[in-house]
Design a protein around this motif. Structure first.
Motif, PDB file in Angstrom:
ATOM      1  N   ASN A 415     152.463  30.594  10.158  1.00 29.22           N
ATOM      2  CA  ASN A 415     151.413  29.828  10.855  1.00 29.22           C
ATOM      3  C   ASN A 415     150.601  30.742  11.768  1.00 29.22           C
ATOM      4  OD1 ASN A 415     149.870  27.880  12.113  1.00 29.22           O
ATOM      5  ND2 ASN A 415     151.591  26.537  12.580  1.00 29.22           N
ATOM      6  N   HIS A 416     151.291  31.498  12.609  1.00 30.92           N
ATOM      7  CA  HIS A 416     150.600  32.365  13.569  1.00 30.92           C
ATOM      8  C   HIS A 416     149.859  33.512  12.886  1.00 30.92           C
ATOM      9  CE1 HIS A 416     152.031  30.159  16.884  1.00 30.92           C
ATOM     10  NE2 HIS A 416     153.263  30.645  16.935  1.00 30.92           N
ATOM     11  N   GLY A 418     148.622  33.276   9.802  1.00 30.64           N
ATOM     12  CA  GLY A 418     147.674  32.737   8.815  1.00 30.64           C
ATOM     13  C   GLY A 418     148.086  32.992   7.378  1.00 30.64           C
ATOM     14  N   ASP A 448     150.639  22.060  10.120  1.00 31.35           N
ATOM     15  CA  ASP A 448     149.903  22.844  11.117  1.00 31.35           C
ATOM     16  C   ASP A 448     149.327  24.118  10.484  1.00 31.35           C
ATOM     17  OD1 ASP A 448     148.969  23.195  13.755  1.00 31.35           O
ATOM     18  OD2 ASP A 448     150.599  24.565  14.208  1.00 31.35           O
ATOM     19  N   ARG A 452     145.368  24.668  10.401  1.00 27.37           N
ATOM     20  CA  ARG A 452     144.745  25.806  11.087  1.00 27.37           C
ATOM     21  C   ARG A 452     143.954  26.686  10.124  1.00 27.37           C
ATOM     22  NH1 ARG A 452     146.614  27.194  16.255  1.00 27.37           N
ATOM     23  NH2 ARG A 452     148.219  25.777  17.046  1.00 27.37           N
ATOM     24  N   ALA A 481     144.571  19.676  14.354  1.00 24.98           N
ATOM     25  CA  ALA A 481     143.888  20.643  13.482  1.00 24.98           C
ATOM     26  C   ALA A 481     142.459  20.202  13.195  1.00 24.98           C
ATOM     27  CB  ALA A 481     144.670  20.806  12.185  1.00 24.98           C
ATOM     28  N   LEU A 484     140.392  21.315  15.993  1.00 26.32           N
ATOM     29  CA  LEU A 484     140.151  22.752  15.888  1.00 26.32           C
ATOM     30  C   LEU A 484     139.045  23.053  14.882  1.00 26.32           C
ATOM     31  CD1 LEU A 484     141.484  25.460  16.970  1.00 26.32           C
ATOM     32  CD2 LEU A 484     142.741  25.486  14.809  1.00 26.32           C
ATOM     33  N   ARG A 485     139.047  22.298  13.755  1.00 32.05           N
ATOM     34  CA  ARG A 485     138.074  22.514  12.685  1.00 32.05           C
ATOM     35  C   ARG A 485     136.853  21.581  12.770  1.00 32.05           C
ATOM     36  NH1 ARG A 485     138.389  27.298  10.063  1.00 32.05           N
ATOM     37  NH2 ARG A 485     140.543  28.026  10.314  1.00 32.05           N
TER      38      ARG A 485
END
Length: 588
Positions: A415-416, A418, A448, A452, A481, A484-485
């Protein structure tokens, strides 16, 4: 003389006064009365009760005459010392008819090595000579069958008992807890009460544990009241289980009340309460109790204490306290427990010192799956996804099998970093390759990760395909999310689902308001806030916590009751002015 020495040896056995007993043994040898079987049995029993089985064996081998008491001392002594196979070896060598005490010890030894076959053989032997229904033997049989997972056989033994007593019921209750049948355990507890038996500390410990594992707080509180009525709430054994129950439900205040009521707190009492503080995220209290335990009461901490208090330091991200405890461990302990090592690795990682965390991990002499999970999660949370995945490959190369927690760390790492394809591959391999069913945490990590990465439609499809997809936590993650998007269409769709699933929480309203704000839709922001106001719900205020000279200060939004609020406001104004002047000078 022999009678007097026998009486003194018996007293030494009861009080486990080994040194005085050795002196008496020397007197026996000096007076030459060791051929007296009664005297020798007392010497033998002394060593067995004190766990000195090598000395007991020497006395046993030198005895010119042996009786049932001699064999009983050796069999029960080896069993109590955890040497169950030796206990059974002595039982098989004995050519006398066993009594109920010997049968009970031998059956308990079978339970110790979880040998159903040997247990059944001795059960048959006890039936043949009419001992199986005597309570002492019967209770050992119940415990043995429960230990090997044959709870139905344990119930049959109970049904054949002449006079089932409190120990019989306690064995059944503890056995049903161990065999993950809490409902049956509670039925036995109620039957015990109906038969007029007064519960003791073991009964309450079993009953309270049943309430804990079955998540039944109401029953637990009823039992707590009953312990007060029986004047057992101050007993450490009972008080510890009451604390554990309340901590399970995050009721740290109730857990502390139970802790303070314990009259003679043992190490387990302190450990249970410190662990409860960490579980309930009251880390500052955990540190305070640790200091009270060490400084005010002089109780020496053990590995469990250190692991728990290091977890509190990690929760507070307090490297100052963590380093102090680490220094204490270096000074006092040569052989470090793997659990303490894992806690140190976690503490340094949570305090932002990933290099220290990795160094300690590499220095560990022994590592288990928790060690690897800790270091993988540490790298994942420090956005070192590639390193976390490499560590996973190293873990597999050592032969350690991953568990459910391992995959949470891997999915967080993906996740972190990508790494969408890798994350999906790990998620899909869980059940297919390792036989691990994904739970809500794994699914939330996957959603998540996709969200992301901008794959909102794909994430939404996952929520429709899997039963876990309709969980409010999963939907809330996807809604975040969307913010965020800046995807208002999917966000509004998810918010409607959440309003239906979570009518009593503020989260969906706040997330929707933030989504509108991220896209500059200020009219809709006002609408979302009005919806929240009309619902009558109130958002829990946020707070920050900082460490100042070893003390933790908490600052809550719109809360001005701090004792130094005047000084704080003055300093903030000073800093604001200084920042403004610095900005102006930079512009000019």
């Amino acid at each position: 003389m022999a009678k007097s020495i026998s009486s003194l040896l018996h007293h030494c056995s009861k009080t486990k006064a080994l040194q005085q007993g050795i002196s008496l043994h020397a007197a026996v040898l000096k007076m030459g009365i060791q051929p007296d079987v009664i005297v020798s049995n007392h010497v033998l029993n002394l060593y067995a009760k004190c766990g000195k089985m090598i000395l007991a064996r020497k006395v046993f081998d030198e005895m010119s005459e042996r009786n049932l008491v001699s064999w009983s001392a050796m069999i029960s002594g080896h069993h109590q010392a955890g040497e169950h196979l030796l206990a059974l070896e002595f039982f098989s060598q004995m050519h006398l008819l066993p009594n109920e005490y010997i049968f009970a010890s031998a059956i308990s030894a079978c339970a110790g090595i979880q040998s159903l076959v040997k247990g059944q053989q001795i059960h048959a032997y006890s039936l043949k000579f009419g001992y199986a229904s005597i309570s002492f033997v019967c209770n050992s049989l119940i415990s043995m069958y429960m230990k090997v997972g044959y709870s139905s056989d344990a119930l049959l033994v109970y049904g054949e008992a002449f006079e089932p007593n409190l120990v019989s019921f306690n064995a059944l209750i503890a056995g049903f807890v161990e065999n993950q049948q809490p409902e049956k355990g509670f039925e036995v507890f109620k039957l015990m009460l109906r038969q007029g038996l007064l519960p003791d500390r073991f009964s309450f410990a079993g009953g309270l544990e049943i309430c804990s594992v079955s998540n039944d707080l109401r029953k637990g509180m009823i039992l707590h009241c009953l312990t007060v009525k029986c004047k057992l709430e101050s007993n450490p054994f009972v008080g510890n289980t009451i604390m554990a129950l309340y901590s399970k439900f995050n009721l740290i205040g109730e857990a502390e009340k139970a802790f303070r009521l314990i009259e003679e707190k043992d190490l387990i009492s302190w450990n249970t309460f410190i662990a409860a503080c960490s579980h309930c995220a009251d880390y500052e209290k955990g540190l305070s109790v640790f200091k009270e335990m060490s400084n005010d009461h002089g109780v020496r901490p053990d590995d469990f204490t250190f692991a728990s208090i290091l977890a509190a330091c990690a929760g507070l991200a307090s490297v100052q306290h963590g380093k102090q405890i680490h220094a204490h461990l270096i000074r006092m302990r040569l052989n470090q427990d793997v659990g303490v090592g894992n806690a140190l690795v976690n503490m340094y990682a949570k305090c932002g010192l990933i290099s220290c965390s990795y160094k300690l991990f590499n220095e560990m002499l022994h590592r288990n799956v928790v060690s690897w999970n800790t270091i993988i999660a540490a790298h994942a949370n420090h956005r070192l996804g590639g390193s976390a995945l490499k560590l996973f490959e190293q873990m597999k190369a050592t032969g350690i099998k991953p568990d459910s927690v391992t995959f949470i760390g891997l999915l967080t790492a993906c996740n972190h970093a990508g790494l969408v394809k890798e994350g999906e591959a790990y998620f899909n391999s869980m059940e297919k390759t390792y036989g691990i069913s994904p739970d809500i945490e794994h699914f939330t990590c996957l959603i998540d990760l996709l969200g992301r990465a901008g794959k909102l439609l794909e994430a939404e499809e996952y929520t429709k395909k899997f039963p876990l997809g309709q969980d409010p936590i999963v939907l809330g993650t996807l809604l975040s999310a969307c913010r965020l998007r800046r995807d208002v269409v999917i966000g509004e769709r998810l918010a409607k689902q959440l309003f239906h699933l979570q009518p009593t929480t503020t989260s969906p309203y706040v997330l929707l308001s933030n989504l509108y704000a991220s896209d500059g839709m200020w009219g809709d922001v006002a609408g979302a806030r009005k919806m929240l106001k009309d619902s009558g719900l109130k958002k829990e205020p946020s707070y920050s916590m900082i460490e100042v000279q070893g003390t933790f200060e908490k600052f809550t939004v719109a809360e001005f009751s701090h004792s130094k609020i005047g000084e704080i406001n003055y300093m903030l104004k000073t800093l604001s002015l200084a920042a403004g002047e610095a900005c102006l000078s930079h512009l000019s």
